[in-house]
Design a protein around this motif. Structure first.
Motif, PDB file in Angstrom:
ATOM      1  N   UNK A  19      56.653  31.403  26.198  1.00 28.22           N
ATOM      2  CA  UNK A  19      55.868  30.787  24.978  1.00 28.22           C
ATOM      3  C   UNK A  19      55.163  31.877  24.067  1.00 28.22           C
ATOM      4  N   UNK A  20      55.269  31.227  22.805  1.00 25.50           N
ATOM      5  CA  UNK A  20      54.996  32.203  21.661  1.00 25.50           C
ATOM      6  C   UNK A  20      53.523  32.807  21.782  1.00 25.50           C
ATOM      7  N   UNK A  21      53.039  31.939  21.827  1.00 20.00           N
ATOM      8  CA  UNK A  21      51.162  32.915  22.494  1.00 20.00           C
ATOM      9  C   UNK A  21      51.457  33.724  22.913  1.00 20.00           C
ATOM     10  N   UNK A  22      52.057  33.592  24.146  1.00 24.46           N
ATOM     11  CA  UNK A  22      51.610  35.154  25.220  1.00 24.46           C
ATOM     12  C   UNK A  22      52.865  35.586  25.238  1.00 24.46           C
ATOM     13  N   UNK A  23      53.207  36.852  24.674  1.00 27.64           N
ATOM     14  CA  UNK A  23      54.126  37.611  24.319  1.00 27.64           C
ATOM     15  C   UNK A  23      54.231  38.012  25.894  1.00 27.64           C
ATOM     16  N   UNK A  24      54.832  38.357  25.864  1.00 25.52           N
ATOM     17  CA  UNK A  24      55.647  39.062  27.679  1.00 25.52           C
ATOM     18  C   UNK A  24      55.563  38.289  29.015  1.00 25.52           C
ATOM     19  N   UNK A  25      55.184  36.952  28.345  1.00 27.39           N
ATOM     20  CA  UNK A  25      55.276  36.004  29.705  1.00 27.39           C
ATOM     21  C   UNK A  25      56.484  35.105  29.473  1.00 27.39           C
ATOM     22  N   UNK A  26      57.151  35.764  30.209  1.00 27.67           N
ATOM     23  CA  UNK A  26      58.468  34.960  30.365  1.00 27.67           C
ATOM     24  C   UNK A  26      58.973  34.136  31.961  1.00 27.67           C
ATOM     25  N   UNK A  27      60.254  33.509  32.065  1.00 27.60           N
ATOM     26  CA  UNK A  27      60.258  33.301  33.089  1.00 27.60           C
ATOM     27  C   UNK A  27      62.481  32.440  33.582  1.00 27.60           C
ATOM     28  N   UNK A  28      62.720  32.344  33.846  1.00 27.65           N
ATOM     29  CA  UNK A  28      64.152  32.142  34.295  1.00 27.65           C
ATOM     30  C   UNK A  28      64.087  31.105  35.311  1.00 27.65           C
ATOM     31  N   UNK A  29      65.358  30.479  35.254  1.00 28.33           N
ATOM     32  CA  UNK A  29      65.411  29.020  36.770  1.00 28.33           C
ATOM     33  C   UNK A  29      66.986  28.542  36.387  1.00 28.33           C
ATOM     34  N   UNK A  30      67.517  28.189  37.664  1.00 29.97           N
ATOM     35  CA  UNK A  30      68.641  27.720  37.394  1.00 29.97           C
ATOM     36  C   UNK A  30      68.572  26.432  36.673  1.00 29.97           C
ATOM     37  N   UNK A  31      67.600  25.531  36.705  1.00 32.02           N
ATOM     38  CA  UNK A  31      67.722  24.171  36.549  1.00 32.02           C
ATOM     39  C   UNK A  31      66.551  23.732  35.146  1.00 32.02           C
ATOM     40  N   UNK A  32      66.625  23.373  34.731  1.00 35.21           N
ATOM     41  CA  UNK A  32      65.633  23.397  33.364  1.00 35.21           C
ATOM     42  C   UNK A  32      63.936  23.435  33.982  1.00 35.21           C
ATOM     43  N   UNK A  59      44.064  32.536  22.070  1.00 31.16           N
ATOM     44  CA  UNK A  59      44.599  30.708  21.720  1.00 31.16           C
ATOM     45  C   UNK A  59      45.680  30.501  20.957  1.00 31.16           C
ATOM     46  N   UNK A  60      46.001  29.239  21.212  1.00 32.63           N
ATOM     47  CA  UNK A  60      46.934  28.780  21.334  1.00 32.63           C
ATOM     48  C   UNK A  60      47.301  27.833  19.653  1.00 32.63           C
ATOM     49  N   UNK A  61      48.728  28.928  18.961  1.00 34.29           N
ATOM     50  CA  UNK A  61      48.343  28.091  17.781  1.00 34.29           C
ATOM     51  C   UNK A  61      49.300  27.817  17.077  1.00 34.29           C
ATOM     52  N   UNK A  62      51.107  27.735  18.736  1.00 36.18           N
ATOM     53  CA  UNK A  62      51.875  27.049  18.396  1.00 36.18           C
ATOM     54  C   UNK A  62      51.984  25.477  18.198  1.00 36.18           C
ATOM     55  N   UNK A  63      53.276  25.019  17.663  1.00 37.22           N
ATOM     56  CA  UNK A  63      53.137  23.765  18.301  1.00 37.22           C
ATOM     57  C   UNK A  63      54.801  23.618  17.759  1.00 37.22           C
TER      58      UNK A  63
END
Length: 70
Positions: A19-32, A59-63
């Motif tokens: 999420x561009x609005x939450x730096x460092x918050x990431x995830x992965x998975x074998x499928x979408x 606040x979410x500023x990305x779109x």
């Protein structure tokens, strides 16, 4: 309720999400779908941690928008 844009990208053998609005918050998975589910859980945990630490929720500023070209 909080709402954040999530970008899911195809990697070599899996999918990654952030999420561009939450730096460092990431995830992965074998499928979408798995990456999306894991990212949902990661965001929930991230927001809970911010609330517990009495830190502001960004606040979410990305779109996102698709642009078509010929």
């Amino acid at each position: 309720m909080y709402r954040f844009l999530v970008v899911i990208e195809k990697a070599n053998d899996n999918y990654s999400a952030y999420s561009p609005d939450l730096p460092g918050c990431v995830a992965t998975g074998p499928t979408r779908e798995a990456a999306e589910k894991n990212m949902h859980e990661a965001i929930e945990m991230h927001v809970r941690g911010l609330l517990e630490d009495k830190l502001p929720i960004p606040e979410s500023h990305s779109f996102a928008e698709y642009i078509s070209v010929e």
